[in-house]
Design a protein around this motif. Sequence first.
Motif, short mmCIF file in Angstrom:
data_model
loop_
_atom_site.label_atom_id
_atom_site.label_comp_id
_atom_site.label_asym_id
_atom_site.label_seq_id
_atom_site.Cartn_x
_atom_site.Cartn_y
_atom_site.Cartn_z
N GLN A 187 0.82 -1.20 0.00
CA GLN A 187 0.00 0.00 0.00
C GLN A 187 0.86 1.26 0.00
O GLN A 187 0.57 2.23 -0.71
N ASP A 188 1.93 1.19 0.79
CA ASP A 188 2.84 2.33 0.86
C ASP A 188 3.51 2.56 -0.50
O ASP A 188 3.66 3.70 -0.95
N LYS A 189 3.87 1.44 -1.14
CA LYS A 189 4.48 1.55 -2.46
C LYS A 189 3.50 2.13 -3.46
O LYS A 189 3.85 2.98 -4.28
N ASP A 190 2.25 1.64 -3.37
CA ASP A 190 1.22 2.16 -4.29
C ASP A 190 1.00 3.65 -4.05
O ASP A 190 0.82 4.43 -5.01
N LEU A 191 0.97 4.02 -2.75
CA LEU A 191 0.74 5.43 -2.43
C LEU A 191 1.89 6.32 -2.92
O LEU A 191 1.67 7.51 -3.20
N ASN A 192 3.06 5.74 -3.03
CA ASN A 192 4.23 6.53 -3.43
C ASN A 192 4.70 6.20 -4.84
O ASN A 192 5.84 6.48 -5.21
N THR A 193 3.80 5.59 -5.61
CA THR A 193 4.12 5.27 -7.00
C THR A 193 3.43 6.25 -7.94
O THR A 193 2.26 6.60 -7.74
N ILE A 234 7.79 5.45 -11.26
CA ILE A 234 8.77 6.02 -10.34
C ILE A 234 8.26 5.99 -8.91
O ILE A 234 7.05 5.85 -8.66
N ASP A 235 9.19 6.14 -7.98
CA ASP A 235 8.87 6.28 -6.56
C ASP A 235 8.98 7.77 -6.25
O ASP A 235 10.07 8.36 -6.35
N ILE A 236 7.87 8.37 -5.87
CA ILE A 236 7.85 9.82 -5.69
C ILE A 236 8.69 10.28 -4.50
O ILE A 236 8.97 11.48 -4.35
N ARG A 237 9.08 9.34 -3.63
CA ARG A 237 9.91 9.70 -2.49
C ARG A 237 11.36 9.91 -2.88
O ARG A 237 12.11 10.58 -2.17
N THR A 238 11.75 9.30 -3.98
CA THR A 238 13.17 9.38 -4.38
C THR A 238 13.38 10.12 -5.70
O THR A 238 14.51 10.54 -5.98
N LYS A 267 22.92 23.44 -22.02
CA LYS A 267 22.59 23.22 -23.43
C LYS A 267 21.24 23.82 -23.81
O LYS A 267 20.81 23.72 -24.96
N GLY A 268 20.57 24.36 -22.81
CA GLY A 268 19.25 24.93 -23.07
C GLY A 268 18.15 23.89 -23.02
O GLY A 268 17.00 24.18 -23.39
N GLU A 269 18.45 22.69 -22.54
CA GLU A 269 17.45 21.62 -22.45
C GLU A 269 16.81 21.63 -21.07
O GLU A 269 17.49 21.86 -20.04
N TYR A 270 15.53 21.34 -21.06
CA TYR A 270 14.77 21.45 -19.83
C TYR A 270 14.92 20.20 -18.93
O TYR A 270 15.05 19.06 -19.40
N THR A 271 14.85 20.50 -17.66
CA THR A 271 14.74 19.46 -16.62
C THR A 271 13.60 19.86 -15.70
O THR A 271 13.53 21.03 -15.26
N LEU A 272 12.70 18.92 -15.45
CA LEU A 272 11.61 19.18 -14.51
C LEU A 272 12.11 18.91 -13.11
O LEU A 272 12.57 17.81 -12.80
N LYS A 273 12.03 19.91 -12.26
CA LYS A 273 12.45 19.74 -10.86
C LYS A 273 11.23 19.88 -9.96
O LYS A 273 10.52 20.91 -9.99
N ILE A 274 10.99 18.86 -9.17
CA ILE A 274 9.85 18.83 -8.25
C ILE A 274 10.33 19.38 -6.92
O ILE A 274 11.20 18.79 -6.25
#
Length: 292
Positions: A187-193, A234-238, A267-274
């Motif tokens: 459940q924890d994995k699902d919640l953080n997936t 992905i794991d949203i915690r990491t 290089k002008g390429e985007y990275t999404l940072k949370i």
Amino acid sequence: MKNFVIFVATVVALTSCDMIGGGASRDQLKAENDSLTLLLSQRNAELDEMLGTFNDISEGFRLINAAENRVDLNRNAVGEGSLSAKEKIADDIEFIRKQMEDNREQIEKLEKMLKQSNNNSAQLKRTVEQLRKELDNKTQRIEELQAELIAKNIRIQELDDAVSELTANRQQLESENAAKAATIASQDKDLNTAWFVFGTESELKAQNILKKSFLGKAQVMKEDNINLDYFTKIDIRTTNQIRLYSKSAKVLTNHPNASYALEKDDKGEYTLKITNAKDFWSVSKYLVIQVK
């Protein structure tokens, strides 16, 4: 002369009679001696056999006493639940039982020999009676010991059952806890997936991720209809940043603006940072980014 002849004849006759009488006495004495010798030999043989039987009985009691001592030494170990001690005691008691049976047969044999013998020795009879009494005492002692061991075995079995029940309960509890832990972990994995995907508009449409609205504007498909095979799990915690390898990027799914940033590299390429994962994924666990 005639009188002398008569005298000589009389002496000879008397002498002959004496000689005949003396020979008969010697034969009788010899016969009696032979009879006594035979009787003595028989009695000696009887005594030898009795003595041999008595020695066998004495040796039997010695072995029984030794086995009893071994049983006494192992009794405490039985109380501690030692399996090897219980097996040794069982073997020794079985040995004692067989040895006592052998002694009983030997004593009965000795009693029979004594009855059939002409020997009326009171001391010998008392000795046999004492052997019989000792055998009876040993029999009673072994019966008491067996009863005590049976009681101990019952107590040990009760303890074993209690331990087994506790072990079973512990194992069941561990199993339940493991199942609960696995469920919680799942459940924890699902919640953080979460799942993310980035691609061009045509790529996203081809994967049935984007669709055109009635106004002609591309929209993200509903979550129930999204093709997850094209997404990355992905794991949203990491995971707190995603490189997009593009100079143009647009977040199409709903996420609070304050919870993320699109930053360019050298290089002008985007990275999404949370910047705030809790807020970022609070609206949706699916992230769709359109690039060029």
